[in-house]
Write an enzyme that holds these catalytic residues in place. Structure first.
Site, PDB file in Angstrom:
ATOM      1  N   GLY A 287     -51.934  18.266  -7.552  1.00 17.67           N
ATOM      2  CA  GLY A 287     -52.572  19.592  -7.448  1.00 17.67           C
ATOM      3  C   GLY A 287     -54.072  19.436  -7.408  1.00 17.67           C
ATOM      4  O   GLY A 287     -54.643  18.740  -8.250  1.00 17.67           O
TER       5      GLY A 287
ATOM      6  N   GLY B 216     -56.201  22.302  -6.822  1.00 18.39           N
ATOM      7  CA  GLY B 216     -56.812  23.628  -6.896  1.00 18.39           C
ATOM      8  C   GLY B 216     -57.902  23.552  -7.958  1.00 18.39           C
ATOM      9  O   GLY B 216     -58.365  22.467  -8.326  1.00 18.39           O
ATOM     10  N   ASN B 217     -58.291  24.695  -8.487  1.00 21.01           N
ATOM     11  CA  ASN B 217     -59.369  24.724  -9.477  1.00 21.01           C
ATOM     12  C   ASN B 217     -59.083  23.772 -10.649  1.00 21.01           C
ATOM     13  O   ASN B 217     -59.936  22.977 -11.043  1.00 21.01           O
ATOM     14  CB  ASN B 217     -59.544  26.165  -9.971  1.00 21.01           C
TER      15      ASN B 217
ATOM     16  N   LYS C  99     -48.367  38.368 -17.746  1.00 22.46           N
ATOM     17  CA  LYS C  99     -48.591  37.718 -16.444  1.00 22.46           C
ATOM     18  C   LYS C  99     -48.324  38.755 -15.371  1.00 22.46           C
ATOM     19  O   LYS C  99     -47.559  39.699 -15.585  1.00 22.46           O
ATOM     20  CB  LYS C  99     -47.648  36.527 -16.271  1.00 22.46           C
TER      21      LYS C  99
ATOM     22  N   GLY D 180     -56.724  21.170 -11.008  1.00 21.61           N
ATOM     23  CA  GLY D 180     -56.565  19.752 -10.664  1.00 21.61           C
ATOM     24  C   GLY D 180     -57.893  19.122 -10.262  1.00 21.61           C
ATOM     25  O   GLY D 180     -58.223  18.002 -10.682  1.00 21.61           O
TER      26      GLY D 180
HETATM   27  N1  GLU Z   1     -53.811  31.905 -15.791  1.00 25.21           N
HETATM   28  C1  GLU Z   1     -54.229  31.117 -16.921  1.00 25.21           C
HETATM   29  C2  GLU Z   1     -53.030  30.640 -17.715  1.00 25.21           C
HETATM   30  O1  GLU Z   1     -51.929  30.599 -17.222  1.00 25.21           O
HETATM   31  C3  GLU Z   1     -55.280  31.824 -17.755  1.00 25.21           C
HETATM   32  C4  GLU Z   1     -54.885  33.083 -18.405  1.00 25.21           C
HETATM   33  C5  GLU Z   1     -56.037  33.814 -19.066  1.00 25.21           C
HETATM   34  O2  GLU Z   1     -57.131  33.288 -19.144  1.00 25.21           O
HETATM   35  O3  GLU Z   1     -55.799  34.949 -19.473  1.00 25.21           O
HETATM   36  O4  GLU Z   1     -53.165  30.213 -18.830  1.00 25.21           O
END
Ligand code: GLU
Length: 423
Positions: free
Chosen positions: A226, A228-229, A114, A231
């Site tokens: 939520g 966003g995309n 992350k 929700g």
């Molecule tokens: N940000 C998304 C998650 O937390 C997607 C991560 C990804 O596709 O690598 O699962």
């Protein structure tokens, strides 16, 4: 051998609070050794970068960016990049740990990562945001790549940001590398379904849970925190499938209507006004009250730590589907279990996003084209298989779905570590 959480505490080395709280309830049952526990609770690589960006008014500001690669024993690290003014390294690390578990839960060959930049994207112009994104990627370019670590969208980042990431990386490497990032626009190697694969993946799992709970599908009332995309797509897909969406909210507040909201109209209103406030088809409700409103399914799809020991007692839903990352605290998870509320944990519920990313990565690596139908069939199978794996453990051990998911993921990660000779 040290006791309980002391065994998971690594003093200054310890960057993962979630590891302490989440692994504590599991390691004894799994009879993990100290070495196994160490491997699971310390991130492999942690990067913090500082970079200057000159803003439109001519001033130069230093920005901070992080990237944590938690575990990559099962494949390249994978995880989103978020832009948030409150972003902290230890939280990024927690989320990277969750990504490692998530990829293992749905059994795709990725590790967990992350990252993000400490910035409020709403305070920057589009051009400034592009400069910030490109500078961040220049700072971490040596540590990411299609076979090292593959970024994706997360909180407050989208397709447009993914294109800047791709373009900057390709300029630096002087070659095309479409598989270095996922969540790209279709025209640049993305897959259409990636936009809504987190929400749809969660809904596939929810439909299995509704069957298990013997709830009549035509009367399921859903509340979503939520918009966003994730929700918004969840609300849209549920509405199209005939569920009654009784409440939705965004960061400023929400609307409720026990007869059901017309989600198509809600979306039009949000696009026009930039907020859910003022929507005429329901009464206003706060984000906090939405969580405890009268509904069958509650979907937290915003930020972390929304359901805690205080409001867990007041939740009326029979199923909680965690489309956000870590929206329920560990204590609240147990309280909900004691009240026979089924909590479908984030590592399963929102894994459709990274599964969609996995398909996109394969497509980009092979210069192939997957049509939408092909993506959806495979997404459904991966999600339902993972639900069944977890539900079987839950039944056998009468434990929470979260514990079952963690156990499965941990076993898979440790098997990879053993096969590599690290244990
Ligand atoms: N940000 C998304 C998650 O937390 C997607 C991560 C990804 O596709 O690598 O699962």
């Amino acid at each position: 051998m040290a006791k309980n959480h002391e065994r998971i505490h690594h003093d200054e080395k310890n960057l993962c609070n979630l590891c302490v709280t989440e692994l504590e309830g599991i390691y004894e049952e799994l009879e993990l050794t100290d070495a196994e526990l160490d491997i699971l609770s310390v991130p492999r690589r942690v990067f913090t970068v500082h970079f200057p960006v000159t803003l439109t008014n001519g001033t130069t500001r230093m920005f901070i960016g992080h990237r944590v690669q938690f575990n990559d024993s099962r494949g390249p690290s994978k995880g989103g990049i978020r832009f948030h003014p409150e972003l902290k390294l230890d939280h990024v690390s927690d989320l990277a740990f969750l990504m490692a578990l998530k990829c293992a839960v749905v059994n795709i060959p990725f590790g967990g990562a992350k990252g993000g930049v400490v910035v409020n994207p709403k305070e920057l112009t589009r051009d400034e945001l592009e400069l910030v994104t490109r500078a961040y990627i220049r700072a971490i370019a040596d540590f990411i790549g299609p076979f090292k670590d593959i970024p994706a969208p997360d909180v407050y980042t989208d397709e447009k940001v993914m294109v800047w990431i791709l373009d900057e990386y390709e300029h630096l490497k002087r070659e095309h590398a479409p598989a270095m990032v996922t969540g790209k626009p279709v025209e640049l190697g993305g897959i259409k379904a990636r936009q809504y694969s987190t929400s749809l993946g969660g809904i596939y799992v929810l439909e299995e849970a509704v069957k298990e709970k013997n709830i009549d599908k035509s009367h399921v009332r859903v509340a979503i925190q939520g918009f966003g995309n994730v929700g918004e797509n969840a609300a849209r897909i549920l509405y199209e499938r005939g569920y009654i969406v009784v409440a939705v909210s965004d960061s400023k507040g929400g609307v409720i209507n026990q007869e059901g909201l017309d989600i198509r109209e809600v979306i039009v209103h949000k696009r026009k006004e930039g907020t859910l406030q003022g929507f005429m088809g329901g009464q206003s409700i706060s984000n906090k009250d939405l969580l405890t409103c009268d509904c069958d399914v509650l979907i937290p799809a915003a930020l972390s730590d929304q359901i805690d020991r205080n409001n867990a007692k007041l939740i009326k839903a029979k199923i909680v589907l965690e489309l956000a990352n870590a929206p329920t605290t560990s204590e609240a998870n147990i309280l909900l279990f004691e009240r026979s509320i089924m909590l479908i944990p984030d590592v399963l519920a929102n894994a459709g996003g990274v599964v969609g990313s996995y398909f996109e990565w394969i497509q980009s690596l092979s210069n192939d084209y997957w049509d939408e139908e092909q993506v959806l069939v495979r997404l459904k199978k991966v999600m339902i298989d993972a639900f069944n794996d977890i539900y079987t453990v839950c039944r056998e051990e009468s434990c929470t779905m979260k514990k079952a998911a963690y156990k499965i993921a941990i076993k898979r990660i440790l098997t990879a570590e053993k096969l590599r000779g690290n244990l």
